[in-house]
Motif scaffolding. Sequence first.
Motif, mmCIF file in Angstrom:
data_model
loop_
_atom_site.group_PDB
_atom_site.id
_atom_site.type_symbol
_atom_site.label_atom_id
_atom_site.label_comp_id
_atom_site.label_asym_id
_atom_site.label_seq_id
_atom_site.Cartn_x
_atom_site.Cartn_y
_atom_site.Cartn_z
ATOM 1 N N ARG A 7 0.832 -1.193 0.000
ATOM 2 C CA ARG A 7 0.000 0.000 0.000
ATOM 3 C C ARG A 7 0.867 1.244 0.000
ATOM 4 O O ARG A 7 1.649 1.501 0.910
ATOM 5 N N ALA A 8 0.755 2.049 -1.096
ATOM 6 C CA ALA A 8 1.598 3.231 -1.228
ATOM 7 C C ALA A 8 1.280 4.276 -0.174
ATOM 8 O O ALA A 8 2.134 5.096 0.162
ATOM 9 N N ILE A 241 9.122 -3.022 -14.517
ATOM 10 C CA ILE A 241 9.495 -2.825 -13.117
ATOM 11 C C ILE A 241 9.201 -1.375 -12.761
ATOM 12 O O ILE A 241 9.736 -0.454 -13.389
ATOM 13 N N ALA A 242 8.330 -1.194 -11.785
ATOM 14 C CA ALA A 242 7.899 0.144 -11.380
ATOM 15 C C ALA A 242 8.365 0.437 -9.965
ATOM 16 O O ALA A 242 8.685 -0.471 -9.195
ATOM 17 N N ALA A 243 8.401 1.715 -9.632
ATOM 18 C CA ALA A 243 8.693 2.166 -8.274
ATOM 19 C C ALA A 243 7.374 2.515 -7.589
ATOM 20 O O ALA A 243 6.540 3.229 -8.159
ATOM 21 N N GLU A 244 7.189 2.021 -6.381
ATOM 22 C CA GLU A 244 5.921 2.251 -5.693
ATOM 23 C C GLU A 244 5.656 3.737 -5.454
ATOM 24 O O GLU A 244 4.536 4.215 -5.664
ATOM 25 N N GLY A 273 8.466 0.740 -1.621
ATOM 26 C CA GLY A 273 9.221 1.690 -0.820
ATOM 27 C C GLY A 273 10.340 2.420 -1.524
ATOM 28 O O GLY A 273 11.233 2.968 -0.862
ATOM 29 N N VAL A 274 10.306 2.473 -2.872
ATOM 30 C CA VAL A 274 11.357 3.172 -3.610
ATOM 31 C C VAL A 274 10.737 4.239 -4.494
ATOM 32 O O VAL A 274 9.544 4.222 -4.799
ATOM 33 N N THR A 275 11.574 5.177 -4.925
ATOM 34 C CA THR A 275 11.126 6.296 -5.736
ATOM 35 C C THR A 275 11.645 6.160 -7.159
ATOM 36 O O THR A 275 12.467 5.293 -7.481
ATOM 37 N N HIS A 276 11.179 7.051 -8.008
ATOM 38 C CA HIS A 276 11.576 7.072 -9.408
ATOM 39 C C HIS A 276 13.105 7.139 -9.533
ATOM 40 O O HIS A 276 13.773 7.845 -8.800
#
Length: 303
Positions: A7-8, A241-244, A273-276
């Motif tokens: 959950r973001a 692969i996406a960043a949450e 738990g990671v960013t762009h």
Amino acid sequence: MIIGRRRAETMDFAPGMAEVLAEDARLSPLGDMAAATFWAEGARHVADIRDLTFEGAAGQAQAARLYRSREGRTPVLLYIHGGGWSGGSIALNERAARELAAESGWSVLSISYRLAPAHPFPAGLDDCRAALAWLRREGPALGLDTDRIAVGGTSAGANLAMATALAEKQQGLAKLLLFYGVFGADFSTPSYERFAAGPGLTRERMQHLFSLYDPQGERDREPLITPLLADLAGLPPALLIAAECDVLCSDSERMADALRRAGVETSLHIEPGVTHGFINRGRLLPAATAALHRAAGFLAGRP
């Protein structure tokens, strides 16, 4: 399949992510070369690295760097860096390119292309297509198996990778590897709403980057700018692969759904738990190395 969803709304960062954001803030005023040097430190060893040039679509010389994973004939990933179509570099993606080559057994050809705003759409895309044509011609002499070419990239590079695959659909690409790509132009998606102010990439910044790349405002009708508008049938197997914690997370979710509806074999992993921009941050962020290991397994055909 969707792997690793969290959950973001919790905004819980992965171990090392807060340190990455702090380091990015420190490096920002020092320029790209300082950032590239810092984030590449400790990158994986590969058998050979060679700086090359290819002829871009306007006849200009464009830089490329070939990472050879091993001796002998190898399949190859054409890797397209991100940077909002207006920045980024081969050097800033050194860690990812090395990791992918070392872990997959594939070679990686990381390319440059003309950048907006001096060179808006379709200049950068045309250079990516020129790079693919050059790779098909020259690859055998470099020890590359040109019957097994994958195309991939990060952010705007993932957009260009998808657009290249769409434009060259009849060329029989092997795979698509897409990290936190720009696939739509809808700034009201759930992730745009949730992370409009960041951390990292913001909605306002993405709107500005679109204006640089697409000053004529073609994105609502041009699938080579906005691949979610395209006929996706016939594309090769894809891993997204996406960043949450990223305004672009919903773009990857929507693209994965669209690819599956078009009959394309597709996997989606959302890294919690990671960013762009996270995949080149493995010096401080274990999740980056894990995501690249997953991507390398996809190339290698590991389950």
